[in-house]
Design an enzyme around this catalytic site. Structure first.
Site, mmCIF file in Angstrom:
data_model
loop_
_atom_site.group_PDB
_atom_site.id
_atom_site.type_symbol
_atom_site.label_atom_id
_atom_site.label_comp_id
_atom_site.label_asym_id
_atom_site.label_seq_id
_atom_site.Cartn_x
_atom_site.Cartn_y
_atom_site.Cartn_z
ATOM 1 N N CYS A 151 0.862 -1.195 0.000
ATOM 2 C CA CYS A 151 0.000 0.000 0.000
ATOM 3 C C CYS A 151 0.896 1.242 0.000
ATOM 4 C CB CYS A 151 -0.864 0.016 1.247
ATOM 5 S SG CYS A 151 -1.847 -1.463 1.449
ATOM 6 N N GLU B 239 7.943 -20.578 -20.003
ATOM 7 C CA GLU B 239 7.851 -19.218 -19.450
ATOM 8 C C GLU B 239 8.978 -18.348 -19.979
ATOM 9 O OE1 GLU B 239 5.685 -17.544 -18.149
ATOM 10 O OE2 GLU B 239 6.726 -15.864 -17.211
ATOM 11 N N LYS C 241 8.390 -14.876 -22.145
ATOM 12 C CA LYS C 241 8.988 -13.586 -21.749
ATOM 13 C C LYS C 241 9.725 -12.973 -22.932
ATOM 14 C CE LYS C 241 7.447 -12.764 -17.864
ATOM 15 N NZ LYS C 241 6.275 -13.478 -18.331
ATOM 16 N N HIS D 50 11.998 -35.801 -31.502
ATOM 17 C CA HIS D 50 10.779 -36.144 -32.261
ATOM 18 C C HIS D 50 10.417 -35.052 -33.255
ATOM 19 C CE1 HIS D 50 10.274 -39.589 -29.693
ATOM 20 N NE2 HIS D 50 10.397 -38.819 -28.629
ATOM 21 N N ASN E 35 0.526 -0.712 6.080
ATOM 22 C CA ASN E 35 0.961 -1.469 4.902
ATOM 23 C C ASN E 35 1.580 -2.753 5.421
ATOM 24 O OD1 ASN E 35 1.931 -2.391 2.470
ATOM 25 N ND2 ASN E 35 3.804 -1.182 2.574
ATOM 26 N N GLY E 36 1.102 -3.890 4.947
ATOM 27 C CA GLY E 36 1.692 -5.163 5.379
ATOM 28 C C GLY E 36 0.621 -6.154 5.788
ATOM 29 N N TRP F 25 -3.792 -1.564 -1.205
ATOM 30 C CA TRP F 25 -3.729 -2.790 -2.006
ATOM 31 C C TRP F 25 -4.276 -3.854 -1.075
ATOM 32 C CZ3 TRP F 25 -3.061 -4.063 -6.933
ATOM 33 C CH2 TRP F 25 -2.864 -5.382 -7.256
ATOM 34 N N ARG G 161 1.332 1.741 -5.948
ATOM 35 C CA ARG G 161 1.499 0.729 -4.888
ATOM 36 C C ARG G 161 0.170 0.109 -4.495
ATOM 37 N NH1 ARG G 161 6.267 0.887 -2.056
ATOM 38 N NH2 ARG G 161 5.272 0.000 -0.233
ATOM 39 N N GLU H 286 7.177 -11.775 -25.648
ATOM 40 C CA GLU H 286 6.339 -10.604 -25.332
ATOM 41 C C GLU H 286 7.172 -9.351 -25.083
ATOM 42 O OE1 GLU H 286 3.928 -10.833 -21.801
ATOM 43 O OE2 GLU H 286 5.347 -12.119 -20.779
ATOM 44 N N LYS I 101 -2.139 -5.457 -19.716
ATOM 45 C CA LYS I 101 -1.836 -6.129 -18.452
ATOM 46 C C LYS I 101 -2.933 -7.118 -18.086
ATOM 47 C CE LYS I 101 0.372 -7.219 -14.802
ATOM 48 N NZ LYS I 101 1.517 -8.167 -14.978
#
Ligand code: AGP
Length: 614
Positions: free
Chosen positions: A2, A484, A488, A507, A101-102, A75, A27, A491, A609
């Site tokens: 946050c 992955e 990356k 193969h 925050n936390g 957040w 944040r 993109e 996103k």
């Protein structure tokens, strides 16, 4: 994660706090609120939604003239993003306002005690308990700093707390453990914030607060003590970033910042999920032990990077929970007429919680009466709202389009789910589960170690900037890591890249190998000897055909040295947990190569996103 702002000075606090929050909105943007001390009272305004909604509310009212105040942009971790859960939170008397925050791990116990003592808590948050604890601590003495110190000693977990009290109109008090808080030293005014972006338009002289410290902020001075009340040493420094850089924590891109945040994100996702007895506690999933024991099949649905997390989850679930597990691209799932029953558990993995393909898969699964568990990073987003239960990752906001810290926290989450099912179904003894949880607890440090050795990866990436194609190979959980890594690169660098199961090479794909073609190979731990030896053979096969071999292998594995044109080392970790360390070099590789090609790393072309269309 946050955003927090505090101000004590000789100017009206409200606008300074609001402008500071605007700098911290990256944040967290689920809700926002402010509390200003004036005329013997604390006036708080808070709204769900982005900061703009709070501004509208404030514009409709009479701004408070107070010169001391705090603010928060949320957040959500505990409780959906509603007005009721928005910070600041108050005590029973309304004299105290606190922002946080936390994650306070022991808040449920504290809350129960407070309610037994007659306190009325109105929100779902862990933060509100702190406001009432401060109220109790102030009862014996009227010093907010002392009260904060007393309360912090009772809290477990990660927290930055900032509070004001109507009876002390000239002071803001903050405290931190495992969560950031910096002081801005002005002339006749001082600031507190989650990071310097909130105040560097006013001052660049800052103090980084250390672990377990309490700070008392007044317009004419700052006092810092530790949780034992002793004066604390502090580190003063001058900020030389501009505002834009400050929002990225001094990094050029959010993606770089989010890659760097991965150790903390992994640690935060583990927080509060292991009881004092070492048993996993995932009550938040809202799936009873009986329901979990009835499950006879698991189907994971996801897209993109989240799908790769699902592929890794399959190995963990089948190994620990001994349940059949299928992994399906969400966009394919409902068109293949999947066999779903009441005893099927569908797990939907999504960072944003808004991916339409995945949301539609969730709806289809529920129509077929399957139970659905969401693994998401955005509290209160669409997918969690339509699932039977949810396990949130605590990666904090992921701004860059390319998913990094969310992926690592998705892995942690699926490991926890697999272990929890194993613990519930008895396919693993409690001590076996605890042993793995202990290993997981050590992973933030392992990821940190990888991050410290990325210069060779960046140099390699720059040297390959003119390449047209890179292949990625892996076996077992290394295969989804290869996928992955290829995603990356696609993109971010707009290059052709493809991931293969190394055993599949012969193969067909081996026909792609030609002189100097870069091939990244993710090597399993030596402990997996058969798997390990087969991939070493694969490296020899491609090397014999001219490939440029880039090998990722655990420290101490000397068997690959002879076949690696470039050897990248990662800490030795057990097979199933290895993706937490082998993925990171591939993230850095793709990011650096895209930078070398001059691409917009945070917002690659053609992408968004959150893909909210099918
Ligand atoms: C990953 O880097 C991409 N941004 C993309 O593949 C993403 O993982 C996918 O769109 C799923 O998004 P979600 O996790 O928000 O559902």
């Amino acid at each position: 994660m946050c955003g927090i702002v505090g101000y004590a000075g000789s100017r009206p606090a409200l606008q300074i706090v609001i402008d500071g929050l605007a700098r911290l909105e990256y944040r967290g943007y689920d809700s926002a609120g402010v509390a200003i001390v004036a005329d013997g009272e604390v006036r708080a305004t808070r709204r769900a939604g982005k900061l703009a909604r709070l501004r509208e509310s404030l514009a409709a009212g009479t701004p408070s003239p107070g010169e001391v105040g705090i603010g928060h942009t949320r957040w959500a971790t505990h409780g959906p993003p509603t007005d009721r859960n928005a910070h600041p939170h108050r005590d029973c008397t309304g004299a105290i306002a606190v922002v946080h925050n936390g994650i306070i791990e022991n808040f449920a116990t504290l809350r129960e005690r407070l309610e037994k003592d007659g306190h009325i808590l109105a929100s779902d948050t862990d933060t509100e308990a702190v406001a009432h604890l401060l109220e109790d601590a102030m009862a014996g003495q009227q010093d907010l700093t002392e009260a904060m110190r007393t309360v912090c000693r009772r809290l477990d977990g990660a927290f930055t707390l900032v509070a004001v009290h109507a009876g002390q109109p000239d002071v803001v008090v903050g405290a931190r453990r495992n969560s950031p808080l910096v002081v801005g030293r002005g002339t006749g005014e001082n600031f507190l914030a989650s990071d310097v972006a909130a105040f560097i338009e006013h001052t660049r002289d800052a103090i980084e607060l250390g672990q377990d410290q309490v700070v008392e902020l007044r317009r004419d001075g700052v006092r810092v003590i530790d949780f034992d009340g002793r004066p604390a040493d502090v580190k003063e420094y001058h900020v030389d970033w501009d505002v834009s850089a400050a929002e990225k924590g001094g990094y050029d891109y959010f993606m770089l910042k989010e890659i760097a945040e991965q150790p903390q994100a992994v640690a935060d996702t583990l927080l509060g999920r292991v009881g004092m007895d070492g048993r996993l506690t995932l009550d938040e999933m809202r799936l009873s032990d009986e329901e979990l024991r009835e499950v006879d099949k698991i189907i994971i649905v996801a897209c993109g990077t989240a799908y790769h997390a699902g592929l890794i989850a399959k190995y963990a679930i089948e190994h620990w929970a001994q349940l059949p597990c299928e992994v399906e691209l969400a966009s394919e799932f409902r068109y293949r007429d999947p066999i779903l029953t009441r005893t099927t558990l569908v797990i939907a993995i999504s960072q944003s919680g808004e991916t339409m393909d995945t949301l539609m898969a969730v709806r289809h699964a529920r129509e077929q009466r399957a139970r659905v568990l969401g693994i998401c990073n955005v509290n209160g987003s669409s997918i969690p709202r339509e699932c039977d239960g949810v396990l949130y990752t605590h990666a904090g906001p992921e701004i860059a389009v390319a998913s990094t810290k969310a992926f690592l926290t998705q892995l942690v989450a699926v490991y926890l789910v697999a272990l929890y099912i194993a613990q519930t179904r008895g396919t693993k003894w409690a001590d076996e589960v605890f042993a793995v949880v202990q290993l997981l607890a050590g992973m933030p440090e392992k990821v940190e170690k990888v991050l410290e050795t990325m210069e060779p990866v960046r140099a390699l990436a720059r040297s390959l900037a003119s390449e047209k194609c890179v292949l990625f190979l892996g076996r077992h959980v290394g295969y989804p890591v290869a996928l992955e890594g290829a995603l990356k690169l696609k993109e971010l660098a707009y290059m052709h890249a493809e991931g293969f199961a190394a055993g599949e090479l012969k193969h067909g794909p081996i026909a792609l190998i030609e002189e100097n073609l870069p091939v990244v190979v993710v090597v399993p731990p030596r402990a997996r000897d058969v798997l390990h030896d087969k991939i070493v053979s694969n490296i020899q096969e491609i090397r014999a055909r001219g490939a440029r071999t880039i090998v990722i292998a655990e420290a101490g594995d000397e068997s690959v040295v002879a076949y690696a044109d470039t050897l990248l080392r990662v800490p030795a970790v057990p097979t199933l947990l290895q993706p937490l360390v082998t993925t990171v070099p591939l993230q850095v590789f793709a990011c650096e190569l895209a930078t070398a090609k001059g691409h917009d790393v945070d917002q690659p072309r053609n992408l968004a996103k959150s893909v909210t269309v099918e």
